[in-house]
Design an enzyme around this catalytic site. Structure first.
Site, PDB file in Angstrom:
ATOM      1  N   ASP A   8     -74.879 -45.105  33.324  1.00 44.67           N
ATOM      2  CA  ASP A   8     -74.049 -44.230  34.136  1.00 44.67           C
ATOM      3  C   ASP A   8     -73.094 -43.546  33.158  1.00 44.67           C
ATOM      4  OD1 ASP A   8     -72.645 -43.110  36.370  1.00 44.67           O
ATOM      5  OD2 ASP A   8     -71.173 -44.720  36.184  1.00 44.67           O
ATOM      6  N   ASP A  10     -69.652 -41.567  34.187  1.00 45.06           N
ATOM      7  CA  ASP A  10     -68.240 -41.664  34.565  1.00 45.06           C
ATOM      8  C   ASP A  10     -67.814 -43.117  34.701  1.00 45.06           C
ATOM      9  OD1 ASP A  10     -67.451 -38.805  34.956  1.00 45.06           O
ATOM     10  OD2 ASP A  10     -69.123 -38.870  36.359  1.00 45.06           O
TER      11      ASP A  10
END
Length: 221
Positions: A8, A10
């Site tokens: 991922d 963020d």
């Protein structure tokens, strides 16, 4: 066999969650609405469209989700211009180490593709990923597994032979639904979240390719 490691973005590679919280709070303030920070936490890992569609329903917002998404992007850009793009401590070195180990690497983020490319370029690791997938490219955002399954497909690997790193409940559930081994990053600078990950770390200094292999071997089904 561990074939790939998927990230991922963020909250895992860049410290961006605070900027989303701040941008959304400023928009809601203009509408005369105040919410606790825990309200924003439930949208971590989801797409802009899902976030504002849900907030419009729950908070009876007058404008369209598209309007609020665009306004959030604008205000967040101002925050990033003010503060710069902040990498998560140790994340870039971890990625570089994995690249040296010649494991396949991908990013599976709910953010728009342009935001992913810009952020990863600014912290110097964009070129280290073989595949980038965005929430814009799939029908359902996290906690559904679509963006992770797309990353695995583009890497030409089996989802069950992947390790994926997440920092949000929605993202960790998406990893589990994709059948991947999940490593959760519990950032000590933020409130503790309920992650569905197989293994939790609080710093990337605890991780390298060999440790990822051991985690994969322990939790692979």
């Amino acid at each position: 066999m561990l074939e790939a490691i998927i990230f991922d973005m963020d909250g895992v590679l860049i410290d961006s969650e605070y900027s989303y919280f701040e941008a959304k709070d400023s928009i809601l303030k203009d509408e005369g609405i105040t919410v606790p920070s825990s309200y924003h936490s439930k949208f971590m890992g989801t797409s802009y469209q899902y976030t504002w569609e849900t907030m419009k329903k729950e908070l009876a917002l007058p404008q369209s989700p598209a309007y609020y998404s665009a306004e959030m992007v604008k205000r967040r850009q101002e925050i990033v211009k003010r503060d710069g793009t902040k990498p998560i401590k140790g994340a870039a070195a971890f990625v570089k180490g994995l690249k040296t180990a010649k494991v396949k690497l991908a990013v599976a983020s709910s953010s728009p593709l342009s935001e992913i490319e810009k952020s990863l370029t600014e912290i110097g690791i964009y070129q280290d990923f073989e595949v980038i997938t965005s929430g814009e490219e799939v029908e359902y955002s996290k906690p559904e597994p679509d963006v992770y399954l797309l990353a695995a497909k583009r890497l030409a690997v089996t989802p069950q032979n992947c390790v994926a790193l997440e920092d949000s409940p929605n993202g960790s559930i998406a990893v589990k639904k994709a059948g991947m081994v999940g490593i959760g990053f519990a950032n000590p600078d933020y409130p503790q979240l309920d992650l569905a990950s197989d293994f939790i770390v609080t710093t990337f200094s605890d991780l390298d390719y060999e440790k990822c292999q051991k985690i994969y071997q322990k939790f692979h089904k």
